[in-house]
Design a protein around this motif. Structure first.
Motif, mmCIF file in Angstrom:
data_model
loop_
_atom_site.group_PDB
_atom_site.id
_atom_site.type_symbol
_atom_site.label_atom_id
_atom_site.label_comp_id
_atom_site.label_asym_id
_atom_site.label_seq_id
_atom_site.Cartn_x
_atom_site.Cartn_y
_atom_site.Cartn_z
ATOM 1 N N GLN A 1 37.630 28.254 40.291
ATOM 2 C CA GLN A 1 38.176 29.459 40.601
ATOM 3 C C GLN A 1 39.932 29.458 39.738
ATOM 4 O OE1 GLN A 1 38.243 29.897 44.826
ATOM 5 N NE2 GLN A 1 37.809 31.678 44.751
ATOM 6 N N ASP B 1 39.575 30.373 36.304
ATOM 7 C CA ASP B 1 38.993 31.768 36.187
ATOM 8 C C ASP B 1 37.306 31.442 35.497
ATOM 9 O OD1 ASP B 1 40.840 33.423 37.330
ATOM 10 O OD2 ASP B 1 41.903 33.434 35.393
ATOM 11 N N CYS C 1 33.268 31.509 35.187
ATOM 12 C CA CYS C 1 32.560 32.667 35.849
ATOM 13 C C CYS C 1 31.075 32.121 35.474
ATOM 14 C CB CYS C 1 32.694 33.595 34.620
ATOM 15 S SG CYS C 1 31.805 35.222 34.691
ATOM 16 N N GLU D 1 38.091 37.653 26.691
ATOM 17 C CA GLU D 1 38.894 38.027 28.069
ATOM 18 C C GLU D 1 40.064 39.089 27.824
ATOM 19 O OE1 GLU D 1 41.833 35.594 31.217
ATOM 20 O OE2 GLU D 1 40.050 34.722 30.342
ATOM 21 N N HIS E 1 34.413 40.470 36.724
ATOM 22 C CA HIS E 1 35.044 39.361 36.861
ATOM 23 C C HIS E 1 36.351 39.328 36.375
ATOM 24 C CE1 HIS E 1 35.658 35.085 36.073
ATOM 25 N NE2 HIS E 1 35.913 35.252 34.831
ATOM 26 N N SER F 1 39.832 38.173 38.340
ATOM 27 C CA SER F 1 40.571 37.194 37.723
ATOM 28 C C SER F 1 42.092 37.683 37.796
ATOM 29 C CB SER F 1 40.229 36.766 36.149
ATOM 30 O OG SER F 1 38.973 36.402 36.058
ATOM 31 N N TYR F 2 42.484 38.844 37.592
ATOM 32 C CA TYR F 2 43.567 39.458 37.368
ATOM 33 C C TYR F 2 44.134 40.578 38.548
ATOM 34 C CZ TYR F 2 43.736 37.654 32.861
ATOM 35 O OH TYR F 2 44.192 36.756 31.428
#
Length: 392
Positions: free
Chosen positions: A182, A185, A187, A201, A242, A246-247
């Protein structure tokens, strides 16, 4: 050998100048069993918590490849294994009774004949250690995911990794590995853990930030459904979701709609990395100007968003900034300090902290690490740290 009689036992006690009145009456007469040998059994010393794990039917796993120092893992912790030698030989006696058990069992026969099943003069000692997680990123970076259209993905010679593969390759507990996936990040794509290639990304992040801008959404209320509807024709919906995960932080409002609160600091940091990776070093004030212009409307850039990613050189004229990622540095404490002191001879505590923070064991402070691996001195009224040993 022949069984000893009570008379022989008493004679032996007398020779040894021991007073039978001070001892329990029961006597263990030991003999080696037919299979008794050293090295047949290994002893492992466990703290009560780990003992409880085994008693509850959970397993402990020893992890490591041929060239690695073995570690032992529970479900959520990792331990270094060290051999401790004992001066006394340790004997394994099945069914052996302790003084407490014998005391409770007064009627027991005076002479107990016991067979030794094995012996050892060392045991494994466990010491809680940091999980060795550097390798996780390294393995996943062999073949980063460049998106669904990438030709490279179909033909790549690198192996891809499932959770099972990672459990057998990474020296850390399952929970520590899943948590680290995690953090970096990672996936899951078609059953394999992947890291997105940085340009891909950034392309995804850019789609999202442009949509936020064109829809004039608040950064702390970005609707998942609309993002998937609007961007689904450009990229796979799993990838859009995703990048939001992540953000951003996912939450559900009263009506059951899924929203994301975007992490301003993380977005600013990613954009800084994109700018900084194009040059060895940048003029600091020029960089700060370009950086602020490059982030989405309404976001504010601050240098402290770049801890562990970039380093400012205040001694150069003009001041400069360059990329230095903590995840690219060695995992071993001494090697980490060697590499930091080869990059810069003298560090302030503020500058070095982001690059050694992750080395701190439980309850250990950055100050304690610096005391051990560096020596301090004053420079223009500021405390600085340099290497304790010459850097080659």
């Amino acid at each position: 050998g022949a069984m000893r009689s009570r008379a022989e036992v008493d004679a032996t006690l007398q020779t040894a100048k021991l007073n039978p009145a001070e001892l329990l009456p029961a006597v263990h007469c030991l003999s080696f069993g037919p299979q008794a040998g050293a090295g047949e059994c290994c002893l492992l010393q466990l703290e009560p918590g780990l003992c409880a794990e085994l008693e509850a039917g959970r397993s402990l796993v020893i992890r490591g490849e041929k060239d690695e120092q073995a570690v032992l893992c529970s479900k959520d912790k990792t331990y270094d294994m060290k051999i401790a030698d004992t001066s006394n030989m340790l004997l394994f006696i099945p069914g052996c009774k302790t003084p407490e058990q014998l005391n409770a069992d007064q009627g027991s026969c005076n002479i107990i004949h016991s067979q030794i099943a094995g012996f050892s003069n060392n045991y494994w000692e466990l010491r809680r250690c940091r999980p060795k997680l550097k390798k996780l990123r390294k393995l996943l970076m062999e073949d980063p995911y460049e998106g669904p259209d990438s030709q490279k993905d179909q033909t790549s010679a690198f192996s891809k990794y499932t959770t099972e593969d990672l459990l057998s390759l990474i020296q850390a507990s399952e929970e520590e590995i899943l948590h680290q996936l995690q953090v970096i990040d990672a996936c899951k794509i078609e059953g394999y853990w992947r890291i997105l290639e940085f340009d891909y990304e950034m392309k995804l992040l850019n789609h999202v930030t442009q949509l936020i801008d064109s829809e004039s959404w608040s950064l702390n209320k970005v609707p998942l459904r609309t993002c998937l509807e609007e961007l689904g024709s450009l990229e796979p919906t799993e990838m859009i979701e995703h990048i939001l995960l992540s953000y951003g932080r996912k939450y559900i409002d009263d009506a059951g709609e899924v929203y994301f609160e975007m992490h301003e600091d993380k977005i600013c940091r990613a954009i800084a990395q994109m700018l900084l990776q194009n040059a060895v070093k940048f003029n600091l004030s020029e960089f700060q100007e370009v950086w602020q212009q490059s982030v989405p409307e309404g976001m504010t850039t601050r240098l402290d968003q770049l801890k562990g990613l970039a380093l400012v050189d205040k001694s150069s004229r003009p001041e400069t900034i360059f990329l230095l990622k903590v995840e690219d540095l060695p995992e071993d404490n001494q090697e980490r300090f060697n590499s930091l002191f080869s990059i810069r001879e003298k560090w302030t505590e503020v500058d070095i902290t982001p690059y050694i923070q992750d080395l701190c064991a439980e309850k250990q402070t950055v100050g304690a690490l610096l005391t051990k691996y560096a020596r301090s001195s004053m420079q223009n009224g500021v405390k600085v740290y340099n290497s304790r040993r010459p850097i080659s």
